[in-house]
Design an enzyme around this catalytic site. Sequence first.
Site, short mmCIF file in Angstrom:
data_model
loop_
_atom_site.label_atom_id
_atom_site.label_comp_id
_atom_site.label_asym_id
_atom_site.label_seq_id
_atom_site.Cartn_x
_atom_site.Cartn_y
_atom_site.Cartn_z
N SER A 130 0.47 -1.05 0.30
CA SER A 130 0.32 0.07 -0.03
C SER A 130 1.23 1.30 0.01
CB SER A 130 -0.89 0.09 1.07
OG SER A 130 0.20 0.54 2.10
N LYS A 168 1.09 4.42 7.10
CA LYS A 168 0.58 5.11 6.14
C LYS A 168 0.62 6.59 5.99
CE LYS A 168 -3.10 1.68 4.03
NZ LYS A 168 -1.35 0.75 5.04
#
Length: 207
Positions: A130, A168
């Site tokens: 990701s 993230k």
Amino acid sequence: MRELTKRQSEIYNYIKQVVQMKGYPPSVREIGEAVGLASSSTVHGHLSRLEEKGYIRRDPTKPRAIEIVSDQTNDNINMEETIHVPVIGKVTAGVPITAVENIEEYFPLPEHLTSTHNSDIFILNVVGDSMIEAGILDGDKVIVRSQTIAENGDIIVAMTEEDEATVKRFYKEKNRYRLQPENSTMEPIYLDNVAVIGKVIGLYREM
């Protein structure tokens, strides 16, 4: 210094080569693979002979802690100072999985990669894709500085509301937090509460 056997010379020269290229010594497994020895105990035996003959020094309490001993017969070697950083479980860069909150091992890093107080640094292994558009790939080791606050745009390690850890990019919005993946095929995670564990300050990738 006492003369080396052919195999001892191969191991000694490989250690010197890795130190010159990376700034820190290879692992026992890497030494064995490089010189064609499958048994780690055999490699340890050769390292003990090298130590007895005065070519290397070792710290038995630390992994990879092999130091080349310089003298008039050896080439000058610039060995960068290393620190042993704890590797703590795994962090998901993708579908979150529960992080293992204990130290799996200690990993040697060149000191320049940390650029902060060593006691505040830890490493997490990345699983998933990701964050690939930020250059963080599956299998990378992210170097993390422990901290509980973050600014918009920082790449962080965070614990979600489900007590799962993830890497993230952090954004604080009006009434919520957004954990943004760096992968255009993935959706952001929106949370009412998020606990920042640390900020990613570096990356280590084995080639």
